[in-house]
Design a protein around this motif. Structure first.
Motif, PDB file in Angstrom:
ATOM      1  N   LYS A 619       0.793  -1.280  -0.104  1.00 54.64           N
ATOM      2  CA  LYS A 619       0.102  -0.085  -0.095  1.00 54.64           C
ATOM      3  C   LYS A 619       0.804   1.361  -0.065  1.00 54.64           C
ATOM      4  O   LYS A 619       2.104   1.283   0.438  1.00 54.64           O
ATOM      5  CB  LYS A 619      -0.954  -0.032   1.191  1.00 54.64           C
ATOM      6  CG  LYS A 619      -2.211  -0.915   1.201  1.00 54.64           C
ATOM      7  CD  LYS A 619      -3.383  -0.447   0.686  1.00 54.64           C
ATOM      8  CE  LYS A 619      -4.312  -1.230   0.560  1.00 54.64           C
ATOM      9  NZ  LYS A 619      -5.079  -1.326  -0.961  1.00 54.64           N
ATOM     10  N   CYS A 620       0.392   2.401  -0.494  1.00 57.33           N
ATOM     11  CA  CYS A 620       0.936   3.719  -0.675  1.00 57.33           C
ATOM     12  C   CYS A 620       1.146   4.223   0.830  1.00 57.33           C
ATOM     13  O   CYS A 620       0.163   3.975   1.527  1.00 57.33           O
ATOM     14  CB  CYS A 620       0.252   4.622  -1.318  1.00 57.33           C
ATOM     15  SG  CYS A 620       1.036   6.115  -1.562  1.00 57.33           S
ATOM     16  N   GLN A 624      -2.324   5.858   2.027  1.00 56.85           N
ATOM     17  CA  GLN A 624      -2.992   4.748   2.555  1.00 56.85           C
ATOM     18  C   GLN A 624      -4.013   3.950   1.895  1.00 56.85           C
ATOM     19  O   GLN A 624      -4.720   3.224   2.289  1.00 56.85           O
ATOM     20  CB  GLN A 624      -3.485   4.961   4.088  1.00 56.85           C
ATOM     21  CG  GLN A 624      -2.543   5.815   4.966  1.00 56.85           C
ATOM     22  CD  GLN A 624      -1.396   5.010   5.625  1.00 56.85           C
ATOM     23  OE1 GLN A 624      -1.226   3.802   5.359  1.00 56.85           O
ATOM     24  NE2 GLN A 624      -0.429   5.478   6.014  1.00 56.85           N
ATOM     25  N   GLU A 625      -4.114   4.313   0.439  1.00 56.37           N
ATOM     26  CA  GLU A 625      -5.151   3.594  -0.343  1.00 56.37           C
ATOM     27  C   GLU A 625      -4.724   3.084  -1.299  1.00 56.37           C
ATOM     28  O   GLU A 625      -5.216   1.895  -1.646  1.00 56.37           O
ATOM     29  CB  GLU A 625      -6.218   4.920  -0.808  1.00 56.37           C
ATOM     30  CG  GLU A 625      -7.282   5.110   0.161  1.00 56.37           C
ATOM     31  CD  GLU A 625      -8.359   5.686  -0.072  1.00 56.37           C
ATOM     32  OE1 GLU A 625      -8.678   7.031   0.399  1.00 56.37           O
ATOM     33  OE2 GLU A 625      -9.120   5.394  -1.218  1.00 56.37           O
ATOM     34  N   GLU A 648      -5.150  11.844  -7.658  1.00 57.52           N
ATOM     35  CA  GLU A 648      -5.849  11.615  -6.240  1.00 57.52           C
ATOM     36  C   GLU A 648      -4.535  11.694  -5.025  1.00 57.52           C
ATOM     37  O   GLU A 648      -4.638  11.578  -3.938  1.00 57.52           O
ATOM     38  CB  GLU A 648      -6.575  10.484  -6.009  1.00 57.52           C
ATOM     39  CG  GLU A 648      -7.864  10.985  -6.857  1.00 57.52           C
ATOM     40  CD  GLU A 648      -8.818   9.893  -7.139  1.00 57.52           C
ATOM     41  OE1 GLU A 648      -8.459   8.522  -7.090  1.00 57.52           O
ATOM     42  OE2 GLU A 648      -9.788   9.897  -7.584  1.00 57.52           O
ATOM     43  N   CYS A 649      -3.333  11.359  -5.716  1.00 55.62           N
ATOM     44  CA  CYS A 649      -2.230  10.996  -4.698  1.00 55.62           C
ATOM     45  C   CYS A 649      -0.950  11.398  -5.331  1.00 55.62           C
ATOM     46  O   CYS A 649      -0.681  11.485  -6.760  1.00 55.62           O
ATOM     47  CB  CYS A 649      -1.915   9.602  -4.499  1.00 55.62           C
ATOM     48  SG  CYS A 649      -0.683   9.203  -3.403  1.00 55.62           S
ATOM     49  N   ASN A 650       0.177  12.232  -4.736  1.00 59.97           N
ATOM     50  CA  ASN A 650       1.355  12.594  -5.386  1.00 59.97           C
ATOM     51  C   ASN A 650       2.489  12.048  -5.474  1.00 59.97           C
ATOM     52  O   ASN A 650       3.567  12.336  -5.645  1.00 59.97           O
ATOM     53  CB  ASN A 650       1.469  14.202  -5.047  1.00 59.97           C
ATOM     54  CG  ASN A 650       1.881  14.263  -3.693  1.00 59.97           C
ATOM     55  OD1 ASN A 650       1.770  13.358  -2.962  1.00 59.97           O
ATOM     56  ND2 ASN A 650       2.283  15.530  -3.222  1.00 59.97           N
TER      57      ASN A 650
END
Length: 700
Positions: A619-620, A624-625, A648-650
């Motif tokens: 997981k990132c 966390q998703e 949605e995440c960088n």
DNA sequence: GCAAGGTC
């Protein structure tokens, strides 16, 4: 055999000894010089020919390729080993011993009484090298007095011209270049292969043959790199618009498919807009373009052309095709197959060959039509080859002895040959452009008007009759979602093509080298995917000997060889440099032998198990998703969060180009980005993936 | 044993 006995067999006092590369060449030269009135003698089971040409006696003998090879002198343990010498091939390959020994003995005997030596090997670096070794070892140091005949086909005129204008010396620098090439490959290959095998042995106490070389290295690396691209492929979506319109105005005619000018629409939103805007519209014919096209007959086969076609039509791999072509050549059905040339000899009697081929029922129609022509002239390709012309049928047509597969290849060669003389295929093309609302669409039709050589040319397709200004009903319009495909795995043909493109290996060796890396369990059989062993090997060599994995090594070597040929550098200088390079490679492999051994053994343990599938990296640690995945192109790779695709995440971070990547359970304590574990020059290396993180010790 | 390059 005594001297007097040999004299009795040959029957002349004085003669020049002509040394050829292969038996077939010796015979062809004898035929050419003597109007087929040559004498054949069998000495130690090898054919030797005597001809008298312009009042001189020539005795023609032949090698069978290389008669000498490199060999390590004594059994010793310590690496690196540089104590090599040239020895008869028989010493290293037992099965060939008898034949090669016989050839050497024949040449030794014949050289004792020869008054002159003439080199007639193929006109390339290897030919000069083969001849140099024979002159030096079998003929006892005649490499500096021998003359050289140069011909690029085995046609009578060329051969006679060559004998009338022979060079007073062989190209000694070209021979030195060849000898150096052998030495470099031998020293690199033997030393590094042995070092790897020993590193393996230090950890496992078991012997396993691990090999690597100037050509094997890049070839394995291509397969591994390609697989990395496949494993890390992200199937991005794209959209296209599937559109059908009526084919005639205001009636219910056949539907025709038309295409939006953008084949790939990268945003779904845009596709939807187009669809919405087109609702209720008609397709307006805006422009019609008519043109004619011509497809010229194909060009003569060289080896890779033949291999490609045999693979396309019959799925024969390049190795199989080469083997069959060799057999056809040895049985006189076709000309010499190991050629790069796409040109027929200018003075080949094509009409005679076509006449002979007309005996084959399958080809009689085409052949007879060609024979009615005033004169026949073939197409020619670009590639050429100093030593041999393109592949063509000789005119021998007794094919009952051939197996089905051999017949297929033979027919392929005959068909191609006949096609070279036929007329181009001609047709008409109509491109129709439409507007639907403000959007551009098009379609095109082709019709063959004269199929010429091309029996497979598209059958007469209806040319829809429309006029500019016509408006047609849209019958169907919908959005189709597609996904980018990963690159394909290599197969034997595409890998040979890759090697050809990168200019490593030769026409005669590429298919064989692929077989070698399959035998070593570096790659799997049909779809050439790398095994765990190959991946581990490539990762290891990236650290210790990256040059052997790259085609650059061949390029640099060939530059050096050219310099030797031009006498601007000596063979010794180049070999000294080679030894220095090998010294440092061997040293670093030995210093890390335990690590290397462990990695390779772990990989070989996996060979019999199913390959590990692309397991998620975790997981990132930031969002966390999302899942962490590795993306790559041919140059770089990066660690990204799957949610970063949708912004949605960088989480995006460049990765070292090589090495196995693992992600630590917990993120960086300073910035919480994922922490990466890999190895650098055999040593474990941990670092934070955040390029901005201050708590890092990134390396280049 | 191990390379790559000829050829049977």
């Amino acid at each position: 055999m005594k001297k007097s006995e040999l004299k009795d067999i040959i029957g002349v006092e004085e003669y020049s000894l002509v040394i050829c590369e292969k038996p077939e060449a010796a015979r062809k030269i004898s035929e050419a010089l003597s109007d087929n009135k040559y004498k054949t003698m069998k000495i130690f089971n090898a054919n030797v020919f005597l001809v008298t040409y312009k009042k001189r006696n020539y005795v023609l003998c032949s090698a069978i390729g290389h008669l000498y090879t490199l060999n390590l002198i004594k059994k010793r343990q310590k690496l690196p080993r540089y104590d090599y010498s040239w020895v008869p091939i028989s010493k290293s390959i037992k099965s060939r011993a008898k034949m090669v020994n016989a050839r050497i003995k024949v040449i030794e005997k014949l050289s004792e009484n020869a008054s002159e030596f003439i080199l007639a090997c193929d006109l390339d670096q290897e030919g000069e090298t083969i001849g140099y070794n024979i002159l030096k070892y079998a003929c006892k140091e005649k490499q500096n007095v021998a003359k050289r005949v140069k011909f690029s086909t085995l046609m009578e005129d060329d051969i006679k011209r060559a004998f009338a204008n022979m060079d007073n010396n062989i190209n000694i620098n070209l021979a030195y270049a060849g000898l150096t090439r052998h030495a470099i490959d031998f020293l690199y290959g033997m030393n590094i292969s042995r070092a790897l095998s020993r590193a393996f042995m230090t950890s496992s106490k078991k012997y396993r043959t691990l090999s690597i070389g100037r050509v094997q290295g890049p070839t394995i690396a291509y397969v591994v790199e390609n697989e990395l691209l496949r494993e890390t492929h992200v199937p991005l979506p794209f959209w296209s618009i599937n559109t059908y319109i009526n084919s005639i105005k205001n009636e219910s005619g056949k539907w025709i498919k038309i295409h939006y000018i953008e084949q790939k629409i990268l945003k779904n939103k845009n596709a939807k807009t187009i669809l919405d805007d087109c609702k209720g519209e008609q397709a307006l014919v805006e422009k019609i373009e008519e043109s004619s096209y011509k497809i010229n007959p194909p060009i003569p086969f060289n080896l890779s052309g033949l291999q490609k076609e045999a693979f396309r039509l019959y799925k024969l791999n390049p190795y199989q095709t080469l083997s069959i072509a060799e057999k056809l050549y040895l049985n006189a059905f076709i000309s010499y197959p190991r050629t790069n040339s796409q040109k027929l000899p200018h003075n080949l009697d094509c009409r005679r060959i076509i006449l002979e081929l007309s005996n084959l029922s399958e080809f009689s129609d085409v052949a007879n039509k060609l024979l009615k022509k005033q004169h026949v002239s073939p197409t020619q390709g670009k590639e050429s080859d100093n030593a041999h012309p393109s592949i063509y049928p000789t005119g021998k047509t007794i094919i009952s002895e051939l197996t089905d597969t051999e017949k297929k290849i033979f027919n392929l060669i005959v068909k191609r040959f006949l096609n070279l003389f036929r007329e181009p295929s001609i047709g008409k093309k109509r491109d129709i452009y439409f507007k639907i609302g403000k959007y551009d669409f098009y379609t095109s039709f082709k019709r063959t008007t004269d199929q010429g050589w091309n029996e497979n040319s598209s059958k007469k397709e209806a040319m829809i009759d429309l006029a500019v200004g016509d408006e047609l009903k849209i019958k169907r319009m919908k959005i189709v979602e597609n996904f980018e495909e990963p690159v394909s795995s290599y197969n034997q043909m595409t890998l040979v093509q890759k090697m050809e493109k990168e200019e490593i290996g030769t026409k005669s060796t590429r298919a064989n080298i692929i077989r070698t890396i399959i035998d070593r369990t570096y790659v799997n059989g049909n779809e050439l995917t790398p095994t765990e062993l190959a991946k581990a090997l490539v990762n290891t060599l990236k650290n210790y000997s990256p040059e052997i994995l790259s085609a650059e090594m061949t390029k640099r070597m060939e530059e050096n060889l050219r310099e030797i040929e031009n006498n601007t550098i000596t063979s010794e200088q180049v070999i000294e440099k080679t030894k220095k390079d090998i010294d440092s490679i061997i040293k670093s492999i030995q210093e890390n032998d335990k690590n290397i051994g462990r990695v390779l053994i772990t990989a070989t343990d996996k060979l019999n198990n199913k390959p590990v599938t692309n397991k998620p990296l975790g997981k990132c640690t930031i969002c966390q998703e999302g899942n962490l995945i590795i993306t790559s192109n041919s140059k770089n790779r990066a660690l990204v969060c799957s949610r970063s695709m949708k912004d949605e995440c960088n989480m995006k971070s460049p990765l070292p180009k090589f090495g196995y990547i693992r992600i630590q359970k917990n993120g960086c304590i300073k910035c919480s980005w994922p922490k990466i574990r890999t190895s650098y020059k055999g040593k474990p290396w941990n670092f934070c993936s955040n390029p901005e993180c201050k708590n890092k010790e990134r390396k280049k």
